[in-house]
Design an enzyme around this catalytic site. Structure first.
Site, PDB file in Angstrom:
ATOM      1  CG  HIS A   2      40.390  38.308  24.825  1.00  0.00           C
ATOM      2  ND1 HIS A   2      41.382  38.719  25.637  1.00  0.00           N
ATOM      3  CD2 HIS A   2      39.634  37.859  25.663  1.00  0.00           C
ATOM      4  CE1 HIS A   2      41.058  38.875  26.868  1.00  0.00           C
ATOM      5  NE2 HIS A   2      39.841  38.349  27.077  1.00  0.00           N
ATOM      6  CD  GLU A  59      44.256  39.198  24.239  1.00  0.00           C
ATOM      7  OE1 GLU A  59      43.480  40.058  24.101  1.00  0.00           O
ATOM      8  OE2 GLU A  59      44.268  38.015  24.779  1.00  0.00           O
TER       9      GLU A  59
HETATM   10  N1  LIG Z   1      38.104  34.791  27.055  1.00  0.00           N
HETATM   11  C1  LIG Z   1      37.244  35.794  27.447  1.00  0.00           C
HETATM   12  O1  LIG Z   1      36.846  36.453  26.916  1.00  0.00           O
HETATM   13  C2  LIG Z   1      36.954  35.923  28.985  1.00  0.00           C
HETATM   14  C3  LIG Z   1      35.800  36.511  29.566  1.00  0.00           C
HETATM   15  C4  LIG Z   1      35.535  36.675  30.823  1.00  0.00           C
HETATM   16  C5  LIG Z   1      36.457  36.284  31.898  1.00  0.00           C
HETATM   17  N2  LIG Z   1      37.671  35.808  31.435  1.00  0.00           N
HETATM   18  C6  LIG Z   1      38.614  35.259  32.427  1.00  0.00           C
HETATM   19  O2  LIG Z   1      38.238  33.975  32.734  1.00  0.00           O
HETATM   20  C7  LIG Z   1      38.784  33.734  34.231  1.00  0.00           C
HETATM   21  C8  LIG Z   1      38.028  33.263  35.134  1.00  0.00           C
HETATM   22  O3  LIG Z   1      36.840  34.165  35.356  1.00  0.00           O
HETATM   23  P1  LIG Z   1      35.797  33.792  36.441  1.00  0.00           P
HETATM   24  O4  LIG Z   1      34.815  34.836  36.383  1.00  0.00           O
HETATM   25  O5  LIG Z   1      35.555  32.556  36.481  1.00  0.00           O
HETATM   26  O6  LIG Z   1      36.778  34.358  37.629  1.00  0.00           O
HETATM   27  P2  LIG Z   1      36.640  33.806  39.400  1.00  0.00           P
HETATM   28  O7  LIG Z   1      37.446  34.922  40.146  1.00  0.00           O
HETATM   29  O8  LIG Z   1      35.265  33.611  39.578  1.00  0.00           O
HETATM   30  O9  LIG Z   1      37.393  32.261  39.246  1.00  0.00           O
HETATM   31  C9  LIG Z   1      38.674  32.328  39.257  1.00  0.00           C
HETATM   32  C10 LIG Z   1      38.975  30.799  39.982  1.00  0.00           C
HETATM   33  O10 LIG Z   1      40.345  30.765  39.912  1.00  0.00           O
HETATM   34  C11 LIG Z   1      40.825  30.155  41.175  1.00  0.00           C
HETATM   35  N3  LIG Z   1      42.378  30.099  41.118  1.00  0.00           N
HETATM   36  C12 LIG Z   1      43.044  31.248  40.880  1.00  0.00           C
HETATM   37  N4  LIG Z   1      44.393  30.800  40.572  1.00  0.00           N
HETATM   38  C13 LIG Z   1      44.281  29.630  40.662  1.00  0.00           C
HETATM   39  C14 LIG Z   1      45.410  28.598  40.503  1.00  0.00           C
HETATM   40  N5  LIG Z   1      46.779  28.940  40.397  1.00  0.00           N
HETATM   41  N6  LIG Z   1      44.954  27.210  40.582  1.00  0.00           N
HETATM   42  C15 LIG Z   1      43.660  26.861  40.688  1.00  0.00           C
HETATM   43  N7  LIG Z   1      42.855  27.678  40.896  1.00  0.00           N
HETATM   44  C16 LIG Z   1      43.206  29.109  40.900  1.00  0.00           C
HETATM   45  C17 LIG Z   1      40.198  31.235  42.124  1.00  0.00           C
HETATM   46  O11 LIG Z   1      40.310  30.543  43.477  1.00  0.00           O
HETATM   47  C18 LIG Z   1      38.731  31.225  41.268  1.00  0.00           C
HETATM   48  O12 LIG Z   1      37.990  30.048  42.267  1.00  0.00           O
HETATM   49  C19 LIG Z   1      39.440  35.137  34.501  1.00  0.00           C
HETATM   50  O13 LIG Z   1      40.879  35.278  34.309  1.00  0.00           O
HETATM   51  C20 LIG Z   1      38.849  36.136  33.617  1.00  0.00           C
HETATM   52  O14 LIG Z   1      39.552  37.249  33.219  1.00  0.00           O
HETATM   53  C21 LIG Z   1      37.915  35.525  30.080  1.00  0.00           C
END
Ligand SMILES: NC(=O)c1ccc[n+]([C@@H]2O[C@H](COP(=O)([O-])OP(=O)(O)OC[C@H]3O[C@@H](n4cnc5c(N)ncnc54)[C@H](O)[C@@H]3O)[C@@H](O)[C@H]2O)c1
Length: 401
Positions: free
Chosen positions: A282, A259
């Site tokens: 993002h 990015e």
């Molecule tokens: N786009 C954005 O601006 C933005 C903002 C906030 C968060 N995010 C991203 O969103 C994602 C999710 O955030 P969250 O708060 O829900 O995280 P979280 O940790 O609460 O949930 C992630 C889930 O994914 C599961 N997981 C991990 N690897 C996996 C796989 N290979 N297959 C299946 N399940 C799997 C975990 O067990 C967990 O339940 C993160 O990567 C975070 O960085 C992006």
């Protein structure tokens, strides 16, 4: 008066909360480099940053008076967490504050892709009246497959279902299915059953490249794909090929492997210019509501920590919350070796005090015990606790009734 320094344009609600918690707050618009930060931290108790300020081991070593750092964002990679823990500096972040924003963007994109809104919009801006129902669908009754059923995935599940979608999910861990959502036993099963697949996995190293040519090929023909999680989990070349072949009918991507670092820098991606593909920089979690909530959440954690020693949701210290009132309270962060609690309680007894309440938790090399006692803390007791060989940091708190 204790002081707090807030950098990087943190939401004013944090200033309000910390001021009313008794802090003198200085708020600075931008980030500071290491030397300027060290200088600015002279006499500062709390530091608030976002993602651009680096809090290194060196900064922490040169400012031993710092009690806590608030990361007014989600990530904490910019802080040397181990060094902070070793120095007794608690670090807090806001892990949930922008989840709703991500979920709402995902919902908007699922509808936009199903209706091919982006293509209609581009055509009309170019002066082309293209009124047609071909390739446009309602989302009601369609099947959404959520990969990663954590904070964001599970909330999306509830909202998608309320719009009439059927929800499937796959998570590496056993998760409680909300509403009528159905868990899938494997990613392959989800890909074969869902018409729209959306990724919400975390950033663990094992997820690098987890979604590539094989997974796109497994998806149902003409299905939709979204990634608002991490850029490195998806092979964008493979996504491009599957969009161009028509196997994937549309995609929305908010996160990218590389990015641009600064506002206005050129963005390059093999996904640029593809039909029915929404690209966003993002911004999944970037809303004013999320910024407000991050400010409120982190400032609240910092205020609570300095007022009561509570470390619940700290990202680097053992989690302790001791409720109740008492004549006096102290918190001792110490090396996690046998016998510290016994020594603490023996010293309390030797100084004629009674323990009213006590909670201890450990995390790796550190233990943290918060103790309420029945009378004011004698200076000799504080000196003896400070002199224990395992003590990392001792904090005394004013009486709370
Ligand atoms: N786009 C954005 O601006 C933005 C903002 C906030 C968060 N995010 C991203 O969103 C994602 C999710 O955030 P969250 O708060 O829900 O995280 P979280 O940790 O609460 O949930 C992630 C889930 O994914 C599961 N997981 C991990 N690897 C996996 C796989 N290979 N297959 C299946 N399940 C799997 C975990 O067990 C967990 O339940 C993160 O990567 C975070 O960085 C992006």
């Amino acid at each position: 008066m204790p002081t707090a320094l807030l950098l990087e344009n943190i939401d004013p609600v944090a200033v309000e909360l910390l001021s009313s918690a008794g802090f003198e707050v200085e708020s600075v618009h931008g980030a500071l480099d290491e030397d300027d930060l060290t200088a600015a931290l002279d006499g500062v108790d709390l530091l608030g940053i976002r993602s651009k300020t680096q809090v290194t081991a060196d900064v922490l070593a040169r400012r031993p008076g710092l009690a806590a750092v608030g990361a007014f964002c989600i990530g904490t990679n910019q802080i040397d967490l181990a060094a902070a823990a070793g120095a007794g500096v608690a670090v807090f972040n806001a892990p949930y504050s922008n989840t709703r924003s991500v979920v709402e963007l995902a919902i908007a994109e699922i509808i936009s892709l199903a209706r091919r809104l982006i293509d209609r919009d581009r055509a009309l801006h170019a002066g082309v009246w293209d009124k047609s129902a071909t390739g446009s669908h309602e989302i009601r009754g369609r099947t959404l497959g959520i990969v990663g059923y954590g904070n964001i995935g599970s909330q999306l599940s509830v909202l998608a279902e309320s719009l009439g979608m059927r929800v499937l999910f796959y998570d590496l861990e056993d998760k409680l299915a909300l509403g009528n959502a159905q868990p899938c036993g494997s990613l392959e099963e989800l890909l074969e059953r869902a018409e729209t697949v959306t990724l919400h996995v975390d950033g663990r190293a094992g997820n690098a490249g987890m979604f590539g040519a094989e997974q796109f090929a497994r998806m149902r023909r003409r299905s939709l794909f979204l990634n608002l999680s991490r850029g490195f989990v998806v092979d964008h070349e493979a996504l491009r090929e599957h969009v161009l072949s028509g196997h994937i009918a549309g995609a929305a991507v908010d996160v990218f492997p590389d990015e641009p670092k600064s506002q206005g820098d050129e963005f390059s991606s093999v996904l640029r210019g593809l039909p029915n593909v929404i690209l966003t920089p993002h911004v999944g979690g970037s809303t004013q509501e999320a910024q407000y909530d991050i400010g409120r959440f982190v400032a609240g954690k910092l205020a609570d920590f300095t007022r009561t020693g509570t470390t619940t949701l700290s990202v680097n210290l053992p989690a302790v919350a001791l409720h109740g009132s008492s004549a006096a309270r102290f918190a001792l962060l110490h090396r996690n070796v046998p016998g510290v609690l016994a020594n603490v309680d023996a010293l309390v007894g030797e100084h004629g005090l009674n323990v009213d309440g006590q909670v201890l938790a450990t995390r790796g090399q550190l233990g943290y015990v918060v103790t309420d006692v029945n009378a004011a803390l004698p200076p000799a007791l504080l000196a003896a606790l400070r002199a224990l060989p395992e003590t990392v940091r001792l904090v005394e708190f004013p009486p709370r009734t």
